[in-house]
Design a protein around this motif. Sequence first.
Motif, PDB file in Angstrom:
ATOM      1  N   SER A   1       0.585  -1.264   0.095  1.00  0.00           N
ATOM      2  CA  SER A   1      -0.472  -0.021   0.059  1.00  0.00           C
ATOM      3  C   SER A   1       0.897   1.456   0.161  1.00  0.00           C
ATOM      4  O   SER A   1       2.352   1.083   0.302  1.00  0.00           O
ATOM      5  CB  SER A   1      -1.169   0.127   0.789  1.00  0.00           C
ATOM      6  N   HIS A   2       0.702   1.787   0.053  1.00  0.00           N
ATOM      7  CA  HIS A   2       0.854   3.745  -0.957  1.00  0.00           C
ATOM      8  C   HIS A   2       1.650   3.775   0.804  1.00  0.00           C
ATOM      9  O   HIS A   2       2.419   4.325   1.188  1.00  0.00           O
ATOM     10  CB  HIS A   2       0.324   4.610  -0.995  1.00  0.00           C
ATOM     11  N   SER A   3       0.767   3.580   1.870  1.00  0.00           N
ATOM     12  CA  SER A   3       1.245   3.715   3.220  1.00  0.00           C
ATOM     13  C   SER A   3       1.770   2.802   3.841  1.00  0.00           C
ATOM     14  O   SER A   3       3.474   3.412   4.525  1.00  0.00           O
ATOM     15  CB  SER A   3       0.081   3.869   4.161  1.00  0.00           C
ATOM     16  N   LEU A   4       2.556   1.953   3.515  1.00  0.00           N
ATOM     17  CA  LEU A   4       3.180   1.101   3.875  1.00  0.00           C
ATOM     18  C   LEU A   4       4.619   1.482   3.052  1.00  0.00           C
ATOM     19  O   LEU A   4       5.499   1.178   4.292  1.00  0.00           O
ATOM     20  CB  LEU A   4       2.934  -0.406   3.002  1.00  0.00           C
ATOM     21  N   ILE A   5       4.994   1.974   2.086  1.00  0.00           N
ATOM     22  CA  ILE A   5       6.199   2.139   0.907  1.00  0.00           C
ATOM     23  C   ILE A   5       6.372   3.151   2.329  1.00  0.00           C
ATOM     24  O   ILE A   5       7.498   3.528   2.429  1.00  0.00           O
ATOM     25  CB  ILE A   5       5.545   2.546   0.103  1.00  0.00           C
ATOM     26  N   PHE A   6       5.324   4.248   2.962  1.00  0.00           N
ATOM     27  CA  PHE A   6       5.070   5.613   3.148  1.00  0.00           C
ATOM     28  C   PHE A   6       6.629   5.751   4.590  1.00  0.00           C
ATOM     29  O   PHE A   6       7.165   6.000   5.157  1.00  0.00           O
ATOM     30  CB  PHE A   6       4.336   5.984   3.067  1.00  0.00           C
ATOM     31  N   ILE A   7       5.739   4.556   5.201  1.00  0.00           N
ATOM     32  CA  ILE A   7       6.183   4.300   6.530  1.00  0.00           C
ATOM     33  C   ILE A   7       7.627   3.782   6.641  1.00  0.00           C
ATOM     34  O   ILE A   7       8.443   3.712   7.644  1.00  0.00           O
ATOM     35  CB  ILE A   7       4.639   3.397   6.831  1.00  0.00           C
ATOM     36  N   THR A   8       7.828   2.476   5.933  1.00  0.00           N
ATOM     37  CA  THR A   8       9.092   2.470   5.830  1.00  0.00           C
ATOM     38  C   THR A   8      10.405   3.070   4.898  1.00  0.00           C
ATOM     39  O   THR A   8      11.506   2.792   5.427  1.00  0.00           O
ATOM     40  CB  THR A   8       8.804   0.841   4.695  1.00  0.00           C
TER      41      THR A   8
END
Length: 325
Positions: free
Chosen positions: A282-289
């Motif tokens: 997800s976009h949020s997962l990429i951002f968090i990583t």
Amino acid sequence: MKMNNCTDCEVKTNNLTNINPLSAPIASMGLLVSMVITTVNLTVLLIFLKSKSVRANRHHNLVICLSICDLSIGLSGFIASIRMLIPAWSGLYVPCILSSVIVGVGVFMSLFQTFLISFHRFLVAIGSPWNDRLLQGKRKYAIYSLSWSVVLALHYALIRPYSENLDICNIQIVYGKNFKFFMGGYGITAMVLMLSTIILYLFTLNSVCKRYMRTYAWQIQIEHKTTSATSSNENTLYNTEAGKKRVFESLKVVGMIISLLVLLTGPFVVVVFMTLFRFEPSHSLIFITCLLSSINSIINPFIYSWKIESLRKEFKMLFQTCLSY
């Protein structure tokens, strides 16, 4: 919310395009972290420009280049966070490209530079002449320039044009039909760099321990010949404990560097690598990583300042100067 059609991009509607209700809090956190990254690493660069002794040392040069990589990560995070916080920016293509490309280049170059630092320490530990052949004088700057140029050129070559307004930006929009090729190549190369860095650190530690044990055995042999039996036994015990302490201190530092690399940058590398197996983050997962990798960019300058006395002194002097004002 669906993205606008793009015949060249071949982008499909999936969980990457959904607006997350946590976007604003995540973006605010990202903005704060990005500002800290930028401030800390910019301070390191100022010290680099101010101090000739820091610039002249080969190892310090490697560290400063890592700070440049980390600074680019901070700048990319700043752009990405502003885009998420300001609705008018979310549909602009140029900031979308900048935030995606700069973070990709920054993280990759941070991995490469960490590998280069590890490789340098390995060459020093084994006493290889390649340390001078590759990194002496202006040769190290040639390696820096060439690596940055190649990575930037590859990213630029894979970007696909997109002229329509964006509902939301993601990496699929930026690379379009080259998305799978980009993610696959990036993931494999980043994983190889990370594993190679860890392996080189372990080899370096092993080489240092072996060299120390050989030196220590020679010292003990001389001491047995020149001191009494009682004094020799006490000396042997003392030197053994001192030797263990030095070895364990080295293990701590190497373990800290490896742990930070795996725990903070590792998730980003794993997520990108998993796209080879049809995993769609997800976009949020990429951002968090990316955010976790950014935290590594905050910690790096403090680790090296702790271990390098000249950097530590310059930091203290700069801090004292700021307090005096």
